[in-house]
Write a protein that holds these residues in place. Structure first.
Motif, mmCIF file in Angstrom:
data_model
loop_
_atom_site.group_PDB
_atom_site.id
_atom_site.type_symbol
_atom_site.label_atom_id
_atom_site.label_comp_id
_atom_site.label_asym_id
_atom_site.label_seq_id
_atom_site.Cartn_x
_atom_site.Cartn_y
_atom_site.Cartn_z
ATOM 1 N N GLY A 18 54.148 37.863 29.660
ATOM 2 C CA GLY A 18 55.291 38.603 30.185
ATOM 3 C C GLY A 18 55.052 39.196 31.555
ATOM 4 N N GLU A 19 53.820 39.283 31.965
ATOM 5 C CA GLU A 19 53.505 39.823 33.287
ATOM 6 C C GLU A 19 53.728 38.741 34.348
ATOM 7 O OE1 GLU A 19 52.701 43.020 33.807
ATOM 8 O OE2 GLU A 19 52.929 43.321 31.656
ATOM 9 N N THR A 20 53.814 39.156 35.577
ATOM 10 C CA THR A 20 53.989 38.196 36.661
ATOM 11 C C THR A 20 52.677 37.936 37.379
ATOM 12 O OG1 THR A 20 54.628 39.972 38.162
ATOM 13 C CG2 THR A 20 56.415 38.792 37.020
ATOM 14 N N GLU A 21 51.576 38.292 36.743
ATOM 15 C CA GLU A 21 50.248 38.052 37.300
ATOM 16 C C GLU A 21 49.357 37.460 36.215
ATOM 17 O OE1 GLU A 21 49.677 41.613 40.500
ATOM 18 O OE2 GLU A 21 49.229 42.071 38.401
ATOM 19 N N LEU A 22 48.388 36.668 36.661
ATOM 20 C CA LEU A 22 47.415 36.095 35.734
ATOM 21 C C LEU A 22 46.030 36.626 36.047
ATOM 22 C CD1 LEU A 22 48.186 32.252 35.694
ATOM 23 C CD2 LEU A 22 48.786 33.937 33.966
ATOM 24 N N ALA A 23 45.323 37.042 35.025
ATOM 25 C CA ALA A 23 43.905 37.343 35.164
ATOM 26 C C ALA A 23 43.150 36.026 35.009
ATOM 27 C CB ALA A 23 43.463 38.334 34.086
ATOM 28 N N LEU A 24 41.876 36.016 35.343
ATOM 29 C CA LEU A 24 41.078 34.800 35.200
ATOM 30 C C LEU A 24 41.128 34.286 33.769
ATOM 31 C CD1 LEU A 24 39.135 32.639 36.233
ATOM 32 C CD2 LEU A 24 37.262 34.263 35.891
ATOM 33 N N THR A 25 41.087 35.183 32.792
ATOM 34 C CA THR A 25 41.123 34.746 31.387
ATOM 35 C C THR A 25 42.429 34.037 31.053
ATOM 36 O OG1 THR A 25 41.858 36.959 30.740
ATOM 37 C CG2 THR A 25 39.492 36.478 30.536
ATOM 38 N N ASP A 26 43.540 34.470 31.662
ATOM 39 C CA ASP A 26 44.821 33.782 31.480
ATOM 40 C C ASP A 26 44.794 32.423 32.162
ATOM 41 O OD1 ASP A 26 45.968 36.067 30.199
ATOM 42 O OD2 ASP A 26 46.408 36.927 32.170
ATOM 43 N N PHE A 27 44.247 32.389 33.371
ATOM 44 C CA PHE A 27 44.153 31.176 34.173
ATOM 45 C C PHE A 27 43.352 30.111 33.435
ATOM 46 C CE2 PHE A 27 42.447 29.022 38.138
ATOM 47 C CZ PHE A 27 43.671 28.572 38.605
ATOM 48 N N SER B 233 41.859 31.695 45.422
ATOM 49 C CA SER B 233 43.321 31.750 45.390
ATOM 50 C C SER B 233 43.879 33.159 45.276
ATOM 51 C CB SER B 233 43.837 30.903 44.227
ATOM 52 O OG SER B 233 43.387 29.580 44.357
ATOM 53 N N ASP B 234 43.073 34.094 44.879
ATOM 54 C CA ASP B 234 43.486 35.494 44.729
ATOM 55 C C ASP B 234 43.469 36.145 46.120
ATOM 56 O OD1 ASP B 234 43.937 38.118 43.981
ATOM 57 O OD2 ASP B 234 41.957 38.384 43.064
ATOM 58 N N ARG B 235 44.596 36.030 46.834
ATOM 59 C CA ARG B 235 44.672 36.450 48.235
ATOM 60 C C ARG B 235 44.272 37.901 48.479
ATOM 61 N NH1 ARG B 235 50.060 36.533 49.506
ATOM 62 N NH2 ARG B 235 50.410 36.550 47.288
ATOM 63 N N ASN B 236 44.669 38.800 47.605
ATOM 64 C CA ASN B 236 44.356 40.209 47.856
ATOM 65 C C ASN B 236 43.124 40.688 47.091
ATOM 66 O OD1 ASN B 236 45.379 40.357 45.292
ATOM 67 N ND2 ASN B 236 47.041 41.773 45.783
ATOM 68 N N CYS B 237 42.423 39.755 46.448
ATOM 69 C CA CYS B 237 41.144 40.046 45.775
ATOM 70 C C CYS B 237 41.245 41.172 44.746
ATOM 71 C CB CYS B 237 40.055 40.351 46.801
ATOM 72 S SG CYS B 237 39.794 39.032 47.994
ATOM 73 N N ASP B 238 42.375 41.222 44.037
ATOM 74 C CA ASP B 238 42.543 42.272 43.030
ATOM 75 C C ASP B 238 42.208 41.795 41.616
ATOM 76 O OD1 ASP B 238 44.699 40.638 42.483
ATOM 77 O OD2 ASP B 238 46.196 42.248 42.522
ATOM 78 N N GLY B 239 41.753 40.546 41.498
ATOM 79 C CA GLY B 239 41.401 40.011 40.190
ATOM 80 C C GLY B 239 42.571 39.407 39.443
ATOM 81 N N TYR B 240 43.715 39.269 40.115
ATOM 82 C CA TYR B 240 44.900 38.685 39.512
ATOM 83 C C TYR B 240 45.536 37.708 40.486
ATOM 84 C CZ TYR B 240 44.615 42.411 36.092
ATOM 85 O OH TYR B 240 44.186 43.258 35.101
ATOM 86 N N MET B 241 46.115 36.656 39.928
ATOM 87 C CA MET B 241 46.920 35.733 40.729
ATOM 88 C C MET B 241 48.375 36.012 40.429
ATOM 89 S SD MET B 241 44.939 32.066 40.588
ATOM 90 C CE MET B 241 46.268 31.237 41.425
ATOM 91 N N ASP B 242 49.142 36.290 41.471
ATOM 92 C CA ASP B 242 50.577 36.470 41.272
ATOM 93 C C ASP B 242 51.268 35.130 41.528
ATOM 94 O OD1 ASP B 242 50.777 36.167 44.066
ATOM 95 O OD2 ASP B 242 50.960 38.315 44.413
ATOM 96 N N SER B 243 52.586 35.115 41.434
ATOM 97 C CA SER B 243 53.317 33.852 41.573
ATOM 98 C C SER B 243 53.098 33.230 42.952
ATOM 99 C CB SER B 243 54.806 34.043 41.292
ATOM 100 O OG SER B 243 55.368 34.965 42.199
ATOM 101 N N GLN B 244 52.979 34.053 43.988
ATOM 102 C CA GLN B 244 52.737 33.515 45.330
ATOM 103 C C GLN B 244 51.353 32.864 45.413
ATOM 104 O OE1 GLN B 244 54.972 33.205 47.744
ATOM 105 N NE2 GLN B 244 53.483 32.136 49.004
ATOM 106 N N ASP B 245 50.350 33.504 44.830
ATOM 107 C CA ASP B 245 49.003 32.919 44.803
ATOM 108 C C ASP B 245 49.022 31.571 44.090
ATOM 109 O OD1 ASP B 245 47.894 35.242 45.977
ATOM 110 O OD2 ASP B 245 47.368 36.107 44.029
ATOM 111 N N LEU B 246 49.665 31.536 42.932
ATOM 112 C CA LEU B 246 49.712 30.311 42.142
ATOM 113 C C LEU B 246 50.496 29.226 42.871
ATOM 114 C CD1 LEU B 246 48.672 29.166 39.512
ATOM 115 C CD2 LEU B 246 50.749 29.970 38.401
#
Length: 163
Positions: A33-42, A61-74
């Motif tokens: 349901g979130e709009t971000e993926l953690a590495l475990t989700d990926f 791919s994690d542009r802002n290095c926050d540990g999550y990929m958002d839709s733009q990163d993906l």
């Protein structure tokens, strides 16, 4: 040293609007349901699960290095993968995976780090370093202590499962 086979299946075109929408729906489903993926989700994406370079691809791919990929990163990752049409583009992508600090060279430390991450045989550290030393000795043809892109290509094309 790795495997380009998963890159071979890249599409020969850019993503369509329908494909991007499907990707965003899948992102929400994978991210619970979130709009971000953690590495475990990926790592749950069946098409890429088990890829030994997955954590590094996620990191790149994690542009802002926050540990999550958002839709733009993906989206950017998917577009980048679809652009891997020729062998040189694939080699440059893999070079970027190994070149940890982005300085344009693959050092012994870069090789060692990647071997640690992909060490499925459980080789001890001293054996990993021996592999690194032998690799550098053979493929660092200019003797500068690092592999430039051309030297790296020689390495990955010398390994049957890579080049």
């Amino acid at each position: 040293m790795g495997n380009l086979q998963s890159l071979e299946s890249s599409e020969k075109h850019s993503l369509s609007k329908a494909e991007l929408e499907r990707m965003e729906r899948r992102l929400k489903r994978l991210g619970r349901g979130e709009t971000e993926l953690a590495l475990t989700d990926f790592q749950l994406i069946p098409e890429i699960a088990g890829n030994p370079f997955l954590a590094r691809i996620f990191q790149l791919s994690d542009r802002n290095c926050d540990g999550y990929m958002d839709s733009q990163d993906l989206r950017e990752l998917m577009l980048r993968l679809t652009e891997l049409r020729d062998l040189e583009a694939k080699h440059r992508f893999v070079f970027g995976i190994y070149d940890a600090d982005g300085d344009g060279f693959v050092t012994a430390q870069d090789l060692h780090r990647q071997l640690q991450e992909t060490n499925t045989r459980g080789l001890p550290e001293d054996k990993l370093w021996k592999v690194v030393e032998a690799t550098m000795e053979e493929f660092d043809t200019d003797g500068d202590g690092a592999l430039g892109f051309e030297e790296f290509v020689e390495l990955i094309t010398a390994v049957p499962s890579v080049g």
